[in-house]
Write an enzyme that holds these catalytic residues in place. Structure first.
Site, mmCIF file in Angstrom:
data_model
loop_
_atom_site.group_PDB
_atom_site.id
_atom_site.type_symbol
_atom_site.label_atom_id
_atom_site.label_comp_id
_atom_site.label_asym_id
_atom_site.label_seq_id
_atom_site.Cartn_x
_atom_site.Cartn_y
_atom_site.Cartn_z
ATOM 1 C CG ASP A 59 -1.922 1.144 1.220
ATOM 2 O OD1 ASP A 59 -1.995 1.850 0.200
ATOM 3 O OD2 ASP A 59 -2.617 1.319 2.229
ATOM 4 C CG ASP B 148 -3.757 4.029 -2.717
ATOM 5 O OD1 ASP B 148 -2.998 3.165 -2.243
ATOM 6 O OD2 ASP B 148 -4.818 4.363 -2.159
#
Length: 479
Positions: free
Chosen positions: A145, A343
């Site tokens: 992440d 992201d």
């Protein structure tokens, strides 16, 4: 000289400790081969190692820190619980450390690391790397992440709300991070109401755009890593022991042990490794459509050419690029001036409401007269189509759709149909770009995994830039 070092390492002034350590490390020992024998063995095995030993709480005072809040982290009123740890509680004051038993630690110098990756966009919705943590080391699958800072594991502290995981839940070490630790401030902010006493354990809560969350306490433990130069070490890094995880859709639980936070903040694993001098603050990932790929830290795998580089705005807290205009089939649209966040923790790409609605209209207009009908019965995603028979692959439908392009001032990020579409288990094709305003992203636009596949994405925090290029993600690169 050894007496000076020995007393200097335990000096009460951290600046003195820092100067003494720098003196020792800067000595060119090859020029003093005869004198090396005069340095007592007890010193090398005693004060020198203890200086890096988190158990003895010695800090050399050379670390810089700053405050940065985790992405999408919002505090809620909750009752924090006292975490049960193995052994007696030890307050950690090191600000980071290395395993004193890892003899190779002194030979490791700004090398790189690489991790094989596994996952997919659909149906899993994530890509993970295997990280070995603890003493003895145990493997954990962590969701990669770049959109958040904090790494956390589902934690048996005991766990009040955890979902099924591929490995037994992590049992916390005895090194709890206290409220006065700089790492705590980087998560909670400099004036958090939940830290009433400096010695109190540091609690955290992170929330994500999909309404998922993790609640727990910050701890430290050993991360076992092997560098591309052949050296190994076990730095002690800070992360979250999550004893309460919540997800909005319990029917699609991620089968992982936690999250690997690689954002811009000081609490991210890459920032901690860089602060300890193990590697450069450079991240790269390459996710294959076929379900594998790789993740790397450091500069050894940076291609010498072929990468499109763009600067990260100086005030950005995330991996942001922009502004960009959206081209549809190479032609200008009314979708202009978008800033986008890269992201890897987001499965899909998100546009804010107005750009999203405009894009959906463009796509639907381009499909008029083609052998596709809206699949209103499909529940996987909001906008889907079906053909005369079920589709087996994304390449079966690519000819029906037009390519998208994010056109920046000096670069273009290509999004062919397979970078914004998925084929579901029913054989329908769905739009992998969603309305971010409906999930709490507001005006934020996010480039997620669906649009990052088969691309090498590099987050060069040393030079404050992001790079990207088409790539074969099925093979591990050579340094």
């Amino acid at each position: 000289m050894s007496v000076l070092w020995e007393h200097g390492f335990s000096h009460g002034n951290p600046q003195v400790r820092c100067l003494i350590m720098n003196s020792f490390l800067a000595t060119e020992w090859e020029k003093f081969k005869g004198l090396v024998k005069l340095v007592p063995k007890e010193f090398v095995l005693g004060p020198l190692l203890r200086g890096h030993d988190p158990v003895n709480h010695i800090e050399f005072g050379c670390v810089k820190t700053s405050v940065q809040r985790v992405k999408s982290s919002r505090r809620k009123c909750h009752v924090a619980k006292r975490v049960e740890v193995e052994g007696s509680f030890v307050e950690d004051q090191t600000g980071g450390g290395v395993d004193p038993l890892a003899v190779d630690q002194f030979a490791v110098s700004a090398s790189s690391l690489i991790f094989p990756v596994s996952g997919n966009v659909y149906p899993k919705g994530y890509y993970h790397a295997t990280i070995n943590i603890g003493q003895p080391p145990r493997p954990y699958f962590l969701d990669i992440d770049t959109g958040s800072d904090l790494t956390w594991l589902q934690c048996d502290a005991p766990c009040s709300s955890c979902h099924p995981a591929p490995h037994p839940h992590y049992k916390p070490s005895k090194y709890l991070i206290s409220c006065k630790d700089p790492l705590c401030a980087s998560i909670q902010g400099s004036s958090d109401a939940n830290c009433k006493e400096p010695q109190q354990q540091c609690d955290y809560q992170v929330e994500y755009a999909d309404s998922g969350s993790s609640l727990g306490v910050l701890i430290k433990d050993y991360f076992h890593i092997r560098f591309t130069n052949g050296k190994s070490s076990a730095p002690q890094l800070g992360f979250g022991c999550g004893y309460n995880q919540q997800v909005l859709d319990s029917s699609h639980l991620p089968f992982t042990d936690g999250v690997l936070g690689l954002g811009l903040g000081n609490s991210s694993i890459i920032s901690q490794l860089t602060g300890l001098g193990f590697t450069r603050n450079v991240i790269g990932h390459c996710f294959s459509r076929q379900g594998d790929g790789f993740l790397f830290f450091g500069e050894d795998f940076l291609p010498k050419s072929g990468i499109t580089w763009m600067p990260i705005p100086s005030q950005s807290n995330h991996y942001t690029l922009g502004p960009a205009n959206v081209l549809f089939d190479g032609k200008a649209t009314k979708i202009t001036g978008l800033s986008v966040v890269f992201d890897s923790g987001s499965t899909y790409t998100y546009f804010s409401s107005q750009p999203y609605n405009s894009l959906v209209s463009l796509i639907k207009e381009s499909l008029n007269g083609k052998q596709l009908k809206e699949a209103t019965e499909e529940s996987s995603l909001p906008v889907c189509w079906k053909g005369t028979r079920p589709f087996k692959s994304i390449y079966d439908v690519s000819s029906f759709f037009k390519p998208l392009t994010l056109s920046f001032v000096n670069a273009q990020f290509q999004m062919p149909p397979y970078s914004y579409l998925i084929v579901t288990e029913r054989g329908n094709v769905c739009l992998g770009i969603l309305n971010g305003s409906e999930v709490g992203l507001g005006e934020t636009n996010v480039i997620g995994d669906v649009s990052l596949l088969d691309k090498l994405i590099i987050y060069d925090n040393e030079r404050h830039r992001i790079g990207f290029a088409q790539a074969n993600c099925n093979r591990l690169p050579k340094s």
